[in-house]
Design a protein around this motif. Structure first.
Motif, PDB file in Angstrom:
ATOM      1  N   THR A 141      31.319  33.362  36.648  1.00  0.00           N
ATOM      2  CA  THR A 141      31.071  34.373  35.904  1.00  0.00           C
ATOM      3  C   THR A 141      31.838  33.915  34.335  1.00  0.00           C
ATOM      4  O   THR A 141      32.792  33.046  34.440  1.00  0.00           O
ATOM      5  CB  THR A 141      32.051  35.657  36.103  1.00  0.00           C
ATOM      6  OG1 THR A 141      31.619  36.065  37.303  1.00  0.00           O
ATOM      7  CG2 THR A 141      31.510  36.882  35.171  1.00  0.00           C
ATOM      8  N   TYR A 143      33.103  35.073  30.556  1.00  0.00           N
ATOM      9  CA  TYR A 143      33.508  36.137  29.638  1.00  0.00           C
ATOM     10  C   TYR A 143      33.733  35.606  28.302  1.00  0.00           C
ATOM     11  O   TYR A 143      34.304  34.510  28.221  1.00  0.00           O
ATOM     12  CB  TYR A 143      34.771  36.692  30.291  1.00  0.00           C
ATOM     13  CG  TYR A 143      34.521  37.299  31.489  1.00  0.00           C
ATOM     14  CD1 TYR A 143      34.003  38.748  31.758  1.00  0.00           C
ATOM     15  CD2 TYR A 143      35.030  36.800  32.602  1.00  0.00           C
ATOM     16  CE1 TYR A 143      33.886  39.483  32.960  1.00  0.00           C
ATOM     17  CE2 TYR A 143      34.875  37.317  34.150  1.00  0.00           C
ATOM     18  CZ  TYR A 143      34.242  38.598  34.278  1.00  0.00           C
ATOM     19  OH  TYR A 143      34.042  39.186  35.491  1.00  0.00           O
ATOM     20  N   LYS A 149      31.015  40.282  29.898  1.00  0.00           N
ATOM     21  CA  LYS A 149      30.570  39.095  30.548  1.00  0.00           C
ATOM     22  C   LYS A 149      29.229  38.590  30.030  1.00  0.00           C
ATOM     23  O   LYS A 149      28.137  39.390  29.880  1.00  0.00           O
ATOM     24  CB  LYS A 149      30.036  40.129  32.265  1.00  0.00           C
ATOM     25  CG  LYS A 149      29.701  39.113  33.224  1.00  0.00           C
ATOM     26  CD  LYS A 149      29.066  39.874  34.516  1.00  0.00           C
ATOM     27  CE  LYS A 149      30.233  41.029  34.867  1.00  0.00           C
ATOM     28  NZ  LYS A 149      29.868  41.697  35.846  1.00  0.00           N
ATOM     29  N   TYR A 175      36.398  31.614  25.415  1.00  0.00           N
ATOM     30  CA  TYR A 175      35.578  32.030  26.450  1.00  0.00           C
ATOM     31  C   TYR A 175      36.216  31.409  28.008  1.00  0.00           C
ATOM     32  O   TYR A 175      36.819  30.437  27.868  1.00  0.00           O
ATOM     33  CB  TYR A 175      34.215  31.283  26.374  1.00  0.00           C
ATOM     34  CG  TYR A 175      33.395  31.753  25.276  1.00  0.00           C
ATOM     35  CD1 TYR A 175      32.592  32.496  25.174  1.00  0.00           C
ATOM     36  CD2 TYR A 175      33.596  30.758  24.028  1.00  0.00           C
ATOM     37  CE1 TYR A 175      31.856  32.898  24.205  1.00  0.00           C
ATOM     38  CE2 TYR A 175      33.010  31.117  22.790  1.00  0.00           C
ATOM     39  CZ  TYR A 175      32.013  32.154  22.716  1.00  0.00           C
ATOM     40  OH  TYR A 175      31.427  32.610  21.630  1.00  0.00           O
ATOM     41  N   THR A 176      36.045  32.345  28.790  1.00  0.00           N
ATOM     42  CA  THR A 176      36.831  32.142  30.014  1.00  0.00           C
ATOM     43  C   THR A 176      35.606  31.816  31.240  1.00  0.00           C
ATOM     44  O   THR A 176      34.910  32.805  31.370  1.00  0.00           O
ATOM     45  CB  THR A 176      37.588  33.148  30.587  1.00  0.00           C
ATOM     46  OG1 THR A 176      38.511  33.259  29.312  1.00  0.00           O
ATOM     47  CG2 THR A 176      38.326  32.850  31.823  1.00  0.00           C
ATOM     48  N   VAL A 178      34.925  31.786  35.241  1.00  0.00           N
ATOM     49  CA  VAL A 178      35.897  32.334  36.433  1.00  0.00           C
ATOM     50  C   VAL A 178      35.134  31.903  37.613  1.00  0.00           C
ATOM     51  O   VAL A 178      33.833  32.129  37.840  1.00  0.00           O
ATOM     52  CB  VAL A 178      35.852  33.785  36.383  1.00  0.00           C
ATOM     53  CG1 VAL A 178      36.764  34.040  37.815  1.00  0.00           C
ATOM     54  CG2 VAL A 178      36.688  34.292  35.348  1.00  0.00           C
ATOM     55  N   LYS A 180      35.019  32.393  41.658  1.00  0.00           N
ATOM     56  CA  LYS A 180      35.722  32.993  42.675  1.00  0.00           C
ATOM     57  C   LYS A 180      35.123  32.651  43.959  1.00  0.00           C
ATOM     58  O   LYS A 180      33.944  32.921  44.213  1.00  0.00           O
ATOM     59  CB  LYS A 180      35.620  34.547  42.544  1.00  0.00           C
ATOM     60  CG  LYS A 180      36.417  35.332  43.460  1.00  0.00           C
ATOM     61  CD  LYS A 180      36.503  36.607  42.764  1.00  0.00           C
ATOM     62  CE  LYS A 180      37.041  37.780  44.016  1.00  0.00           C
ATOM     63  NZ  LYS A 180      38.372  37.410  44.412  1.00  0.00           N
ATOM     64  N   THR A 185      40.582  32.323  43.389  1.00  0.00           N
ATOM     65  CA  THR A 185      39.979  32.680  41.746  1.00  0.00           C
ATOM     66  C   THR A 185      40.418  31.489  41.128  1.00  0.00           C
ATOM     67  O   THR A 185      41.878  31.149  40.828  1.00  0.00           O
ATOM     68  CB  THR A 185      40.351  33.927  41.318  1.00  0.00           C
ATOM     69  OG1 THR A 185      39.825  34.864  42.093  1.00  0.00           O
ATOM     70  CG2 THR A 185      39.409  34.155  40.114  1.00  0.00           C
ATOM     71  N   TYR A 186      39.531  30.685  40.127  1.00  0.00           N
ATOM     72  CA  TYR A 186      39.920  29.642  39.387  1.00  0.00           C
ATOM     73  C   TYR A 186      39.405  29.894  37.992  1.00  0.00           C
ATOM     74  O   TYR A 186      38.393  30.544  37.553  1.00  0.00           O
ATOM     75  CB  TYR A 186      39.369  28.174  39.695  1.00  0.00           C
ATOM     76  CG  TYR A 186      39.674  28.029  41.428  1.00  0.00           C
ATOM     77  CD1 TYR A 186      41.099  27.548  41.405  1.00  0.00           C
ATOM     78  CD2 TYR A 186      38.765  28.287  42.316  1.00  0.00           C
ATOM     79  CE1 TYR A 186      41.444  27.025  42.661  1.00  0.00           C
ATOM     80  CE2 TYR A 186      39.304  28.175  43.728  1.00  0.00           C
ATOM     81  CZ  TYR A 186      40.691  27.403  43.818  1.00  0.00           C
ATOM     82  OH  TYR A 186      40.796  27.046  45.064  1.00  0.00           O
ATOM     83  N   TYR A 187      40.302  29.523  36.938  1.00  0.00           N
ATOM     84  CA  TYR A 187      39.820  29.987  35.359  1.00  0.00           C
ATOM     85  C   TYR A 187      39.912  28.762  34.524  1.00  0.00           C
ATOM     86  O   TYR A 187      40.806  28.046  34.855  1.00  0.00           O
ATOM     87  CB  TYR A 187      40.844  30.954  34.820  1.00  0.00           C
ATOM     88  CG  TYR A 187      41.218  32.258  35.828  1.00  0.00           C
ATOM     89  CD1 TYR A 187      40.227  33.587  35.304  1.00  0.00           C
ATOM     90  CD2 TYR A 187      42.044  32.319  36.944  1.00  0.00           C
ATOM     91  CE1 TYR A 187      40.418  34.595  36.191  1.00  0.00           C
ATOM     92  CE2 TYR A 187      42.163  33.709  37.393  1.00  0.00           C
ATOM     93  CZ  TYR A 187      41.514  34.853  37.193  1.00  0.00           C
ATOM     94  OH  TYR A 187      41.540  35.728  37.969  1.00  0.00           O
ATOM     95  N   GLU A 188      39.161  28.719  33.773  1.00  0.00           N
ATOM     96  CA  GLU A 188      38.961  27.593  32.867  1.00  0.00           C
ATOM     97  C   GLU A 188      38.636  28.177  31.530  1.00  0.00           C
ATOM     98  O   GLU A 188      37.770  28.988  31.198  1.00  0.00           O
ATOM     99  CB  GLU A 188      37.829  26.512  33.097  1.00  0.00           C
ATOM    100  CG  GLU A 188      37.837  25.441  32.003  1.00  0.00           C
ATOM    101  CD  GLU A 188      39.076  24.550  32.310  1.00  0.00           C
ATOM    102  OE1 GLU A 188      39.086  23.624  31.319  1.00  0.00           O
ATOM    103  OE2 GLU A 188      39.785  24.703  33.191  1.00  0.00           O
ATOM    104  N   THR A 189      39.500  27.786  30.456  1.00  0.00           N
ATOM    105  CA  THR A 189      39.471  28.464  29.058  1.00  0.00           C
ATOM    106  C   THR A 189      38.643  27.522  28.375  1.00  0.00           C
ATOM    107  O   THR A 189      38.951  26.458  28.280  1.00  0.00           O
ATOM    108  CB  THR A 189      40.743  29.036  28.571  1.00  0.00           C
ATOM    109  OG1 THR A 189      41.370  29.899  29.555  1.00  0.00           O
ATOM    110  CG2 THR A 189      40.457  29.737  27.176  1.00  0.00           C
TER     111      THR A 189
END
Length: 193
Positions: A141, A143, A149, A175-176, A178, A180, A185-189
């Motif tokens: 996803t 965001y 979204k 922007y992020t 995600v 999962k 859950t991993y996040y990248e900005t």
């Protein structure tokens, strides 16, 4: 001639296998003691090594950056009996060893490895690669900074997940991305200016 080619191919395969095996982390116990030896025969960049007790308290923490052939000896004789974990984590993966400390010895009772998504930024685009070894369902996803979204995709039964996100014409902001998978859950900005 065919025999020579087969022999060369066998030697090359054996060398490649040995090289791959050498790059894997190893944790070993020293006989009749409460000592562990952790070894990772690879270039470690921005890696964290931690020992955590069963209540989640960090007993030992070390940040390793730009080290090749990391070897560390842990004397656990001061620890009370119980279960602990040795966690080694960098931007690509996390390896967790479950350890049992009793009166006399230390035992390695389990090992779990999690691969993380790898991101590469190039000319306003983000390239995402994720090795999904269990072929589980993965949700991706994107965001914007207001939490809206912008993109969502669910992938199932794929070993290698590859995506490219084009931010070249995106509005300025954060922007992020995600990723999962199960409870991970991993996040990248991504910052667009």
């Amino acid at each position: 001639m065919k025999k020579v080619i087969r022999t060369i191919a066998a030697v090359a395969l054996m060398f490649a296998t040995t090289t791959i095996i050498a790059k894997e982390p190893k944790l070993e116990t020293i006989d009749n003691s409460k000592t562990l030896v952790f070894e990772w025969d690879a270039q470690l960049v921005n890696t964290t090594v931690k020992i955590i007790d069963d209540e989640g308290y960090i007993i030992y923490k070390e940040f390793v950056s730009d080290v090749e052939n990391y070897v560390k000896r842990f004397d656990l004789s001061f620890l009370p009996e119980g279960e602990y974990s040795l966690t080694v984590e960098n931007s690509m993966r996390e390896v967790v060893y479950d350890i049992d400390v009793d009166e006399q010895l230390v035992k390695i009772i389990g090992e779990d490895e999690k691969m993380k998504p790898i991101y590469r930024k190039e000319e306003g685009r983000i390239f995402l690669n994720y090795l999904n070894t269990d072929k589980d369902q993965v949700k991706i996803t994107v965001y914007d900074s207001l939490g809206r979204k912008l993109f969502k995709e669910t992938l199932s039964d794929k070993l290698l997940i590859e995506k490219v996100f084009n931010f070249q014409d995106a509005f300025e902001g954060e922007y992020t991305i995600v990723v999962k998978k199960d409870s991970e859950t991993y996040y990248e900005t991504v910052s667009i200016q």
